[in-house]
Enzyme design. Structure first.
Site, PDB file in Angstrom:
ATOM      1  N   HIS A 155      27.856  36.134   3.127  1.00 24.18           N
ATOM      2  CA  HIS A 155      26.425  35.877   3.388  1.00 24.18           C
ATOM      3  C   HIS A 155      25.753  37.041   4.105  1.00 24.18           C
ATOM      4  O   HIS A 155      24.526  37.090   4.202  1.00 24.18           O
ATOM      5  CB  HIS A 155      26.272  34.604   4.229  1.00 24.18           C
ATOM      6  CG  HIS A 155      26.546  33.356   3.451  1.00 24.18           C
ATOM      7  ND1 HIS A 155      25.550  32.542   2.974  1.00 24.18           N
ATOM      8  CD2 HIS A 155      27.704  32.801   3.048  1.00 24.18           C
ATOM      9  CE1 HIS A 155      26.085  31.517   2.317  1.00 24.18           C
ATOM     10  NE2 HIS A 155      27.393  31.656   2.350  1.00 24.18           N
ATOM     11  N   ASP A 363      19.832  42.533   7.169  1.00 26.35           N
ATOM     12  CA  ASP A 363      20.010  41.095   6.998  1.00 26.35           C
ATOM     13  C   ASP A 363      20.656  40.869   5.647  1.00 26.35           C
ATOM     14  O   ASP A 363      20.286  41.544   4.672  1.00 26.35           O
ATOM     15  CB  ASP A 363      18.650  40.382   7.053  1.00 26.35           C
ATOM     16  CG  ASP A 363      18.720  39.043   7.761  1.00 26.35           C
ATOM     17  OD1 ASP A 363      19.798  38.441   7.738  1.00 26.35           O
ATOM     18  OD2 ASP A 363      17.700  38.611   8.323  1.00 26.35           O
TER      19      ASP A 363
HETATM   20  O1  LIG Z   1      27.070  29.962  12.769  1.00 21.18           O
HETATM   21  P1  LIG Z   1      26.289  30.853  13.710  1.00 21.18           P
HETATM   22  O2  LIG Z   1      27.171  31.870  14.385  1.00 21.18           O
HETATM   23  O3  LIG Z   1      25.468  30.053  14.694  1.00 21.18           O
HETATM   24  O4  LIG Z   1      25.213  31.683  12.846  1.00 21.18           O
HETATM   25  C1  LIG Z   1      24.336  31.096  11.884  1.00 21.18           C
HETATM   26  C2  LIG Z   1      24.590  31.646  10.474  1.00 21.18           C
HETATM   27  O5  LIG Z   1      24.126  32.995  10.453  1.00 21.18           O
HETATM   28  C3  LIG Z   1      24.426  33.831   9.314  1.00 21.18           C
HETATM   29  O6  LIG Z   1      23.519  33.660   8.208  1.00 21.18           O
HETATM   30  C4  LIG Z   1      23.565  34.467   7.022  1.00 21.18           C
HETATM   31  O7  LIG Z   1      23.451  33.655   5.883  1.00 21.18           O
HETATM   32  C5  LIG Z   1      22.120  33.386   5.412  1.00 21.18           C
HETATM   33  C6  LIG Z   1      22.234  32.517   4.166  1.00 21.18           C
HETATM   34  O8  LIG Z   1      22.973  33.169   3.143  1.00 21.18           O
HETATM   35  C7  LIG Z   1      21.401  34.716   5.107  1.00 21.18           C
HETATM   36  O9  LIG Z   1      20.084  34.460   4.624  1.00 21.18           O
HETATM   37  C8  LIG Z   1      21.338  35.539   6.394  1.00 21.18           C
HETATM   38  O10 LIG Z   1      20.756  36.807   6.089  1.00 21.18           O
HETATM   39  C9  LIG Z   1      22.729  35.739   6.983  1.00 21.18           C
HETATM   40  O11 LIG Z   1      22.589  36.324   8.277  1.00 21.18           O
HETATM   41  C10 LIG Z   1      25.888  33.665   8.933  1.00 21.18           C
HETATM   42  O12 LIG Z   1      26.209  34.417   7.767  1.00 21.18           O
HETATM   43  C11 LIG Z   1      26.330  32.217   8.804  1.00 21.18           C
HETATM   44  O13 LIG Z   1      27.739  32.137   8.497  1.00 21.18           O
HETATM   45  C12 LIG Z   1      26.083  31.558  10.152  1.00 21.18           C
HETATM   46  O14 LIG Z   1      26.493  30.191  10.113  1.00 21.18           O
HETATM   47  O1  LIG Z   2      14.255  27.722  15.333  1.00 21.02           O
HETATM   48  C1  LIG Z   2      14.709  27.826  14.185  1.00 21.02           C
HETATM   49  C2  LIG Z   2      15.054  29.070  13.605  1.00 21.02           C
HETATM   50  C3  LIG Z   2      15.552  29.086  12.305  1.00 21.02           C
HETATM   51  N1  LIG Z   2      15.718  27.937  11.595  1.00 21.02           N
HETATM   52  C4  LIG Z   2      16.262  27.958  10.210  1.00 21.02           C
HETATM   53  O2  LIG Z   2      17.452  28.753  10.178  1.00 21.02           O
HETATM   54  C5  LIG Z   2      17.568  29.439   8.951  1.00 21.02           C
HETATM   55  C6  LIG Z   2      17.741  30.926   9.220  1.00 21.02           C
HETATM   56  O3  LIG Z   2      18.233  31.525   8.052  1.00 21.02           O
HETATM   57  P1  LIG Z   2      18.070  33.076   7.764  1.00 21.02           P
HETATM   58  O4  LIG Z   2      18.677  33.336   6.444  1.00 21.02           O
HETATM   59  O5  LIG Z   2      16.641  33.507   7.873  1.00 21.02           O
HETATM   60  O6  LIG Z   2      18.868  33.830   8.931  1.00 21.02           O
HETATM   61  P2  LIG Z   2      20.276  33.564   9.659  1.00 21.02           P
HETATM   62  O7  LIG Z   2      19.944  32.892  10.958  1.00 21.02           O
HETATM   63  O8  LIG Z   2      21.098  32.687   8.753  1.00 21.02           O
HETATM   64  O9  LIG Z   2      20.846  34.923   9.892  1.00 21.02           O
HETATM   65  C7  LIG Z   2      16.294  29.148   8.156  1.00 21.02           C
HETATM   66  O10 LIG Z   2      16.543  28.132   7.212  1.00 21.02           O
HETATM   67  C8  LIG Z   2      15.311  28.651   9.236  1.00 21.02           C
HETATM   68  O11 LIG Z   2      14.359  27.746   8.750  1.00 21.02           O
HETATM   69  C9  LIG Z   2      15.386  26.709  12.163  1.00 21.02           C
HETATM   70  O12 LIG Z   2      15.516  25.663  11.517  1.00 21.02           O
HETATM   71  N2  LIG Z   2      14.871  26.691  13.432  1.00 21.02           N
END
Ligand SMILES: O=P(O)(O)OC[C@H]1O[C@H](O[C@H]2O[C@H](CO)[C@@H](O)[C@H](O)[C@H]2O)[C@H](O)[C@@H](O)[C@@H]1O
Ligand SMILES: O=c1ccn([C@@H]2O[C@H](COP(=O)(O)OP(=O)(O)O)[C@@H](O)[C@H]2O)c(=O)[nH]1
Length: 467
Positions: A155, A363
């Site tokens: 991801h 990202d």
């Molecule tokens: O599980 P956390 O450590 O709390 O972090 C939350 C998630 O963040 C990352 O998100 C990524 O996946 C998104 C969907 O494909 C993508 O849009 C974004 O750019 C990425 O940063 C992480 O990869 C997840 O595994 C985490 O659960």
């Molecule tokens: O206060 C917050 C901030 C983020 N999001 C959700 O968290 C996801 C963030 O996904 P993104 O791919 O932009 O980044 P990531 O946190 O996975 O790196 C999106 O669905 C947002 O709508 C949320 O529900 N509440």
């Protein structure tokens, strides 16, 4: 039809809408195949209690979860996953903490996952592993004799070979990818980095149809950009919480044009750079000052990792100085909220905003960019200012693409976005939405699983896979 088994560090109950688009999309396939979702329970327990697998039925889907001990959680999640892989994969070698103790915890948890998952598997299962926490999982499963088809989706970005090569043991990590039948990335750029790495560092042979051969195995790889569930998000936008949020925000800010940022408080999201660009915009455009307000949601994340608390202080100090220097009795330029806002409320906030600032330094994809577009009123849509370094930029070319390191350039894009005529806003929004609708999360899921179904495991041997 084979049963789908999804494995990820975090599990969301697919019946809850708050779980998000990924959970909804996976739930659809998992429901259809009576599937299994395996992952960490989110609980940290005493070492003596680690052994149990908690099984829970969520409709037709089975959730199977393991607990982690504090030592394993610290080394696996905080240490190796988020202290080494996350910064390096986001091109931040300066923030990586190459503590030699972390890798053992990372391997231990991947071995634990493999040991606990194996007895739950059926011979014709298709296994889909998600994200950087679980790169060696297939190799660990294969070492226990698992012959099922296994796919992996990353991801987050994959950096260029020379950045990847800075990780001690990088060859072990990438070699582990060859235990999968299919490896998926978010963007063509990530796929290109993979190809260059395996060809130069592992002397892999490039075969037709996006296949690479090394270590006696052949792996398929491809770019599968993730999307959102537009229908689910539209329903969320029409529900009470989002409508109330929209009306309240519109009422409160009726004299202002709103800019919005919604991010986890993560150094990859470019928040200080965004604040500097907004400060530059205020500085250069005194006539627009009191008419623009930036609402920045910074959702707390990984607070036990050092780099994250440094960022918190930097951001607080920047927001404070912008408000102190530019604010007035009846206007604060930045409204900074260090809290997670319920996903159900976000569409209302997006719709009330004229501009979204999605300006990460790197990202994998960035789903907020797509959610913002889906929440707009198509007759009077807002403008997306998007970093060229987000995976989403490969698809969303009609956004205002910026280099987030370029403070003046980003400030100029903010001005352009705020002043963009209605006609141009509509045209851009229409073509962007064509992409968001077509390449949605269901398209992503179907394409990945179709490619996995076609990917032939050409070698069944497992002996070399003992990592
Ligand atoms: O599980 P956390 O450590 O709390 O972090 C939350 C998630 O963040 C990352 O998100 C990524 O996946 C998104 C969907 O494909 C993508 O849009 C974004 O750019 C990425 O940063 C992480 O990869 C997840 O595994 C985490 O659960
Ligand atoms: O206060 C917050 C901030 C983020 N999001 C959700 O968290 C996801 C963030 O996904 P993104 O791919 O932009 O980044 P990531 O946190 O996975 O790196 C999106 O669905 C947002 O709508 C949320 O529900 N509440």
């Amino acid at each position: 039809m084979s049963r789908l088994v999804v494995v990820s560090n975090r599990i969301a109950d697919p019946r809850k809408t708050a779980a998000g688009g990924l959970a909804v999309a996976l739930a659809e396939v998992l429901n259809n195949t009576g599937g299994l979702w395996f992952g960490w329970s989110g609980r940290i327990v005493d070492q003596t209690e680690v052994d149990d697998v908690h099984v829970q039925q969520a409709g037709p889907v089975k959730l199977a979860m393991v607990d982690l001990s504090k030592a394993d959680h610290d080394a696996f999640y905080l240490g190796y996953s988020n202290g080494v892989l996350w910064p390096v994969f986001h091109y931040r070698l300066d923030l990586a903490d190459f503590d030699a103790g972390y890798i053992a915890g990372y391997r231990r948890v991947n071995q634990l996952f493999a040991r606990k998952l194996l007895p739950l598997l059926r011979p014709d299962d298709v296994i889909w592993v998600h994200d950087y926490h679980l790169i060696p999982l297939a190799a660990e499963l294969r070492a226990l004799g698992c012959q099922q088809r296994i796919g992996f989706f990353l991801h987050i970005p994959l950096p260029p070979p020379l950045i990847l090569a800075a990780i001690p043991g990088h060859d072990w990590l990438i070699r582990a990818l060859f235990a999968y039948d299919l490896v998926g990335f978010q963007s063509e750029a990530d796929l290109d980095h993979f190809a260059r790495y395996v060809e130069s560092e592992a002397h892999a042979q490039r075969l037709p149809d996006q296949r690479w051969r090394a270590f006696g195995r052949t792996v398929h790889a491809g770019a599968f950009p993730i999307g959102i569930d537009v229908q689910e998000f539209t329903e969320l936008a029409n529900a009470r919480e989002a409508v109330e949020m929209y009306e309240r925000t519109k009422r409160e800010y009726y004299r202002r044009k709103l800019l919005v940022g919604v991010d986890r408080l993560d150094y990859s999201k470019g928040l200080p750079q965004r604040m500097r660009a907004f400060r530059e915009f205020l500085d250069k455009n005194p006539d627009l000052r009191s008419s623009a307000t930036l609402i920045q949601i910074a959702s707390p994340s990984r607070e036990n990792v050092g780099a994250y608390s440094d960022l918190l202080h930097e951001l607080e100090s920047l927001c404070g100085s912008i408000n102190g220097n530019f604010g007035d009795l009846d206007w604060m330029p930045v409204r900074y909220i260090h809290r997670t806002v319920a996903r159900a409320r976000l569409p209302g906030l997006y719709k009330a905003s004229r501009v979204a600032l999605v300006t990460p330094l790197r990202d994998g994809m960035n789903l907020v960019a797509k959610e913002f577009l889906a929440a707009q009123d198509e007759e009077d849509p807002g403008v997306l200012v998007l970093s060229r370094f987000a995976g989403a930029a490969e698809q969303l070319k009609e956004a205002l693409l910026v280099n987030p390191y370029d403070t003046e350039g980003t400030a100029a894009a903010i001005l352009l976005a705020l002043q963009m005529p209605l006609e141009e806003r509509r045209e851009r929004h229409q073509s962007l939405m064509r992409n968001v609708r077509q390449q949605d999360v269901h398209w992503w899921c179907e394409r990945f699983l179709a490619a996995l179904a076609e990917a032939r495991a050409e070698e069944k041997g497992t002996s070399w896979l003992r990592l």
